[in-house]
Design a protein around this motif. Structure first.
Motif, PDB file in Angstrom:
ATOM      1  N   PRO A   1       0.808  -1.233   0.000  1.00 34.63           N
ATOM      2  CA  PRO A   1       0.000   0.000   0.000  1.00 34.63           C
ATOM      3  C   PRO A   1       0.831   1.268   0.000  1.00 34.63           C
ATOM      4  CG  PRO A   1      -0.860  -1.587   1.569  1.00 34.63           C
ATOM      5  CD  PRO A   1       0.465  -2.128   1.110  1.00 34.63           C
ATOM      6  N   ASP A   2       2.033   1.232   0.574  1.00 36.21           N
ATOM      7  CA  ASP A   2       2.866   2.435   0.631  1.00 36.21           C
ATOM      8  C   ASP A   2       3.490   2.773  -0.717  1.00 36.21           C
ATOM      9  OD1 ASP A   2       2.309   2.648   3.329  1.00 36.21           O
ATOM     10  OD2 ASP A   2       4.059   1.453   3.929  1.00 36.21           O
ATOM     11  N   LYS A   3       3.586   1.759  -1.601  1.00 40.41           N
ATOM     12  CA  LYS A   3       4.209   1.973  -2.904  1.00 40.41           C
ATOM     13  C   LYS A   3       3.197   2.082  -4.034  1.00 40.41           C
ATOM     14  CE  LYS A   3       8.524  -0.382  -1.654  1.00 40.41           C
ATOM     15  NZ  LYS A   3       9.465  -1.474  -2.001  1.00 40.41           N
ATOM     16  N   ALA A   4       1.940   1.801  -3.757  1.00 36.75           N
ATOM     17  CA  ALA A   4       0.917   1.847  -4.809  1.00 36.75           C
ATOM     18  C   ALA A   4       0.662   3.287  -5.254  1.00 36.75           C
ATOM     19  CB  ALA A   4      -0.372   1.221  -4.297  1.00 36.75           C
ATOM     20  N   ASN A   5       0.293   3.444  -6.520  1.00 39.69           N
ATOM     21  CA  ASN A   5      -0.047   4.768  -7.050  1.00 39.69           C
ATOM     22  C   ASN A   5      -1.321   5.298  -6.395  1.00 39.69           C
ATOM     23  OD1 ASN A   5       2.137   4.588  -8.750  1.00 39.69           O
ATOM     24  ND2 ASN A   5       0.928   3.996 -10.549  1.00 39.69           N
ATOM     25  N   GLU A   6      -1.431   6.609  -6.338  1.00 39.17           N
ATOM     26  CA  GLU A   6      -2.656   7.220  -5.850  1.00 39.17           C
ATOM     27  C   GLU A   6      -3.808   6.802  -6.756  1.00 39.17           C
ATOM     28  OE1 GLU A   6       0.028   8.786  -6.699  1.00 39.17           O
ATOM     29  OE2 GLU A   6       0.854   9.912  -5.010  1.00 39.17           O
ATOM     30  N   CYS A   7      -4.896   6.380  -6.137  1.00 37.06           N
ATOM     31  CA  CYS A   7      -6.082   5.916  -6.867  1.00 37.06           C
ATOM     32  C   CYS A   7      -5.766   4.730  -7.783  1.00 37.06           C
ATOM     33  CB  CYS A   7      -6.709   7.046  -7.690  1.00 37.06           C
ATOM     34  SG  CYS A   7      -7.176   8.493  -6.726  1.00 37.06           S
ATOM     35  N   ASN A   8      -4.581   4.073  -7.580  1.00 36.94           N
ATOM     36  CA  ASN A   8      -4.151   2.950  -8.416  1.00 36.94           C
ATOM     37  C   ASN A   8      -4.228   3.288  -9.908  1.00 36.94           C
ATOM     38  OD1 ASN A   8      -3.310   0.452  -6.962  1.00 36.94           O
ATOM     39  ND2 ASN A   8      -5.248   0.809  -5.906  1.00 36.94           N
ATOM     40  N   TRP A   9      -3.731   4.488 -10.263  1.00 37.98           N
ATOM     41  CA  TRP A   9      -3.832   4.925 -11.649  1.00 37.98           C
ATOM     42  C   TRP A   9      -2.924   4.121 -12.555  1.00 37.98           C
ATOM     43  CZ3 TRP A   9       0.552   6.699 -14.042  1.00 37.98           C
ATOM     44  CH2 TRP A   9       1.604   7.176 -13.241  1.00 37.98           C
ATOM     45  N   LEU A  10      -3.411   3.822 -13.748  1.00 37.32           N
ATOM     46  CA  LEU A  10      -2.646   3.173 -14.800  1.00 37.32           C
ATOM     47  C   LEU A  10      -2.164   4.200 -15.822  1.00 37.32           C
ATOM     48  CD1 LEU A  10      -5.013   0.112 -15.345  1.00 37.32           C
ATOM     49  CD2 LEU A  10      -2.992   0.256 -13.878  1.00 37.32           C
ATOM     50  N   MET A  11      -2.998   5.227 -16.050  1.00 39.74           N
ATOM     51  CA  MET A  11      -2.627   6.403 -16.823  1.00 39.74           C
ATOM     52  C   MET A  11      -3.158   7.616 -16.069  1.00 39.74           C
ATOM     53  SD  MET A  11      -3.312   5.727 -20.861  1.00 39.74           S
ATOM     54  CE  MET A  11      -2.599   4.340 -21.724  1.00 39.74           C
ATOM     55  N   ARG A  12      -2.474   8.703 -16.217  1.00 36.62           N
ATOM     56  CA  ARG A  12      -2.941   9.933 -15.557  1.00 36.62           C
ATOM     57  C   ARG A  12      -2.553  11.149 -16.385  1.00 36.62           C
ATOM     58  NH1 ARG A  12       1.026  12.298 -11.009  1.00 36.62           N
ATOM     59  NH2 ARG A  12       0.090  14.149 -11.964  1.00 36.62           N
ATOM     60  N   SER A  13      -3.370  12.181 -16.249  1.00 38.71           N
ATOM     61  CA  SER A  13      -3.073  13.455 -16.907  1.00 38.71           C
ATOM     62  C   SER A  13      -2.162  14.283 -16.003  1.00 38.71           C
ATOM     63  CB  SER A  13      -4.368  14.224 -17.169  1.00 38.71           C
ATOM     64  OG  SER A  13      -4.933  14.658 -15.946  1.00 38.71           O
ATOM     65  N   GLY A  14      -1.775  15.439 -16.508  1.00 39.40           N
ATOM     66  CA  GLY A  14      -1.082  16.382 -15.644  1.00 39.40           C
ATOM     67  C   GLY A  14      -2.051  16.972 -14.627  1.00 39.40           C
ATOM     68  N   GLN A  15      -1.524  17.663 -13.658  1.00 40.04           N
ATOM     69  CA  GLN A  15      -2.367  18.262 -12.622  1.00 40.04           C
ATOM     70  C   GLN A  15      -3.277  19.316 -13.252  1.00 40.04           C
ATOM     71  OE1 GLN A  15      -0.332  20.461  -9.456  1.00 40.04           O
ATOM     72  NE2 GLN A  15      -1.548  19.335  -7.970  1.00 40.04           N
ATOM     73  N   THR A  16      -4.557  19.211 -12.995  1.00 38.39           N
ATOM     74  CA  THR A  16      -5.521  20.099 -13.660  1.00 38.39           C
ATOM     75  C   THR A  16      -6.799  20.172 -12.836  1.00 38.39           C
ATOM     76  OG1 THR A  16      -6.732  20.487 -15.721  1.00 38.39           O
ATOM     77  CG2 THR A  16      -6.499  18.221 -15.014  1.00 38.39           C
ATOM     78  N   GLU A  17      -7.622  21.161 -13.160  1.00 39.22           N
ATOM     79  CA  GLU A  17      -8.943  21.286 -12.552  1.00 39.22           C
ATOM     80  C   GLU A  17     -10.050  21.266 -13.599  1.00 39.22           C
ATOM     81  OE1 GLU A  17      -9.097  24.768 -10.141  1.00 39.22           O
ATOM     82  OE2 GLU A  17      -7.720  23.979  -8.612  1.00 39.22           O
ATOM     83  N   VAL A  18      -9.693  21.055 -14.862  1.00 39.52           N
ATOM     84  CA  VAL A  18     -10.684  21.122 -15.929  1.00 39.52           C
ATOM     85  C   VAL A  18     -11.553  19.874 -15.939  1.00 39.52           C
ATOM     86  CG1 VAL A  18      -9.134  22.548 -17.303  1.00 39.52           C
ATOM     87  CG2 VAL A  18      -9.199  20.076 -17.666  1.00 39.52           C
ATOM     88  N   PHE A  19     -12.712  20.011 -16.574  1.00 42.68           N
ATOM     89  CA  PHE A  19     -13.649  18.907 -16.711  1.00 42.68           C
ATOM     90  C   PHE A  19     -13.521  18.211 -18.072  1.00 42.68           C
ATOM     91  CE2 PHE A  19     -15.333  21.033 -13.157  1.00 42.68           C
ATOM     92  CZ  PHE A  19     -16.272  20.239 -12.527  1.00 42.68           C
TER      93      PHE A  19
END
Length: 527
Positions: free
Chosen positions: A474-492
């Protein structure tokens, strides 16, 4: 014939108890009333004497004089009786305010008498005070703006031309801003209404209130028209009515353009700071005429403009009844327009908010293409329960203590996730897109689908699968167990984000990954 005065009740006031302050101030009060009545009586006598000298000295018929004098004396006596009645009524009113009743013997406190004296003075000065307030506060000084040049200066003059130029600059800037907001629209969403979080939605409503308070062109224009009508009714021709109305209409049009641009800014922005910055920019554009006026006042352009800008012009109010009526109704009308504009904008935003919650302005179905990425050792959940690794079938399987199930290392090919993703609920105040059957486009019956959701822990959109973990630690797992992720954003908008670089997980992070997203079905939009 003598006028009968109203019957008076005798007033019994006890001033024998411990009451030097009460006695002295009460006597002062009565004395003040009597002095006023004597002055009024003296004025009546002087008027009667003047009438006698004018009409009766040359009249040979003394009977008419005596009869008229008798009638005058009777009228004076009636006025005296009426004054006495008013005096006793005033005393009763004052005593009622201090808690004393006629016919009851009691002493009055010193503080109550001070209040009584103050009330008497207020009664004496009320009428004159109202007129003074009208004159002091309702006189309208023309604003320091180039629109004032359109009222005070001749049409064929440099200041008048500067006033027209100032209006043209404001109108052009606001028109360009409005055109830019309308160009953001698409065929599916013509007004480019954004989907926003609750925080941004709160700022949108606050922005309406702040924007209406910032706009002073509409209230000023309406007030000027009211003053012009008042001047016309009173026959005052200090400034032509047509020029005042012309200048006011230009003001009101700029105010209306400002509020229109503000409304589109509020419904299109999805960031708090962007909303505030845009509001400040619009306010600056609206006040360009004030900037030009101040430059003229300081003599930056010409001496003629400096003289015109440094002259104070005041529309003086009248104390007549008709003028006060016009002022009263014009102020009511201004308040009605002022608040109705804010109410109309709030109603429009409320409707948009309701539609946003129903997903009216977002893409309901996406066609996603995730490229050719591969992860060779993906941890895939099995249906076998376990408590230790030995409970699993082979060495490629391990027990995950988090859910008590076995996980197996398998090859993950990201292109298997290509296909339709339909909106199904929301996560983090944003839509949640769920993978559909690739052949029929319907939801899977037995297969667990992948999901595109917004992960608030990293403020990014992510591709995740409920049965795939990036690590069993659990300490090494990705946040939200993401497989792909965008850059940091607030857009919809995932369509917009698909044009940016993403991050791919294949045991380690691969940067600069490309994917594709298209909108397959758009929700209901405001047309």
């Amino acid at each position: 014939m003598n006028a009968e005065s109203p019957e008076e009740e005798p007033i019994d006031i006890d001033i024998t108890e411990d009451g030097e302050p009460w006695r002295s101030e009460f006597n002062f009060l009565l004395g003040r009333i009597k002095i006023l009545e004597e002055k009024q009586s003296q004025q009546r006598k002087e008027r009667v004497s003047f009438i006698d000298d004018v009409f009766y000295n040359s009249d040979p018929v003394s009977d008419n004089k005596n009869n008229n004098f008798s009638n005058t004396t009777d009228a004076e006596e009636a006025n005296t009786n009426e004054a006495n009645f008013r005096r006793h009524s005033l005393i009763r009113l004052i005593l009622r305010g201090t808690g004393r009743q006629p016919g009851r013997a009691q002493s009055a406190p010193h503080t109550s008498l001070n209040a009584s004296v103050a009330r008497l003075q207020q009664l004496q000065e009320s009428v004159a005070g109202l007129e003074e307030v009208d004159q002091l506060y309702d006189n309208f000084e023309l604003p320091e703006s180039t629109y004032t040049f359109l009222i005070t200066e001749p049409i064929l003059s440099m200041p008048f031309a500067v006033g027209c130029i100032g209006y043209g600059v404001c109108l052009l800037c606001l028109s360009l801003a409005l055109n830019n907001e309308l160009d953001n629209g698409t065929d599916d969403n013509p007004y480019a209404i954004a989907e926003v979080t609750r925080t941004v939605r709160t700022v949108q409503y606050l922005g309406i209130i702040i924007g209406v308070l910032m706009d002073d062109e509409i209230p000023t224009g309406l007030e000027l028209i009211g003053k012009a009508l008042e001047q016309k009714r009173e026959g005052d021709k200090a400034f032509p009515l047509s020029k005042i109305i012309f200048s006011s209409i230009l003001r009101i049009s700029i105010g209306a353009m400002f509020l229109t641009c503000l409304f589109f800014v509020l419904v299109q922005e999805n960031n708090v700071l962007d909303i505030f910055f845009d509001m400040i920019a619009l306010e600056f554009v609206e006040s360009i005429d004030d900037v030009i006026y101040q430059l003229c006042r300081r003599g930056f352009f010409s001496r003629r403009l400096k003289v015109a800008a440094n002259q104070g012009h005041v529309l003086k109010c009248s104390s007549s009844r008709n003028a006060r009526r016009i002022r009263k109704w014009s102020k009511r009308f201004i308040r009605a327009i002022y608040f109705s504009s804010a109410i109309a904008m709030v109603i429009g935003l409320s409707y948009i908010t309701h539609e946003q919650m129903l997903g009216a302005y977002g893409c309901r179905s996406l066609i996603m293409m995730f490229g050719d990425g591969v992860w060779e050792n993906a941890w895939v959940m099995l249906d076998k329960q376990c408590s230790v690794d030995a409970d699993c079938n082979n060495k490629n399987q391990m027990c995950y203590s988090g859910d008590g199930l076995c996980y197996e290392k398998r090859l993950l090919i990201y292109s298997h996730f290509n296909g339709y993703y339909n909106q199904n609920g929301s996560v983090g105040e944003r839509p949640r897109y769920v993978e559909m059957n690739k052949e029929s486009g319907d939801p899977f019956k037995t297969t667990i689908p992948a999901e595109l959701v917004y992960c608030q822990d990293i403020e990014s959109w992510v591709l995740t699968h409920p049965k795939i973990r990036t690590s069993l630690n659990p300490d090494k797992a990705n946040e939200c167990n993401w497989l792909m992720r965008s850059g940091q954003t607030e857009v919809f908008d995932l369509i917009e984000l698909s044009r940016t670089k993403w991050f791919l997980w294949k045991g380690q992070i691969q940067q600069g990954y490309d994917l594709s997203a298209q909108c397959a079905e758009v929700s209901r939009s405001l047309v």
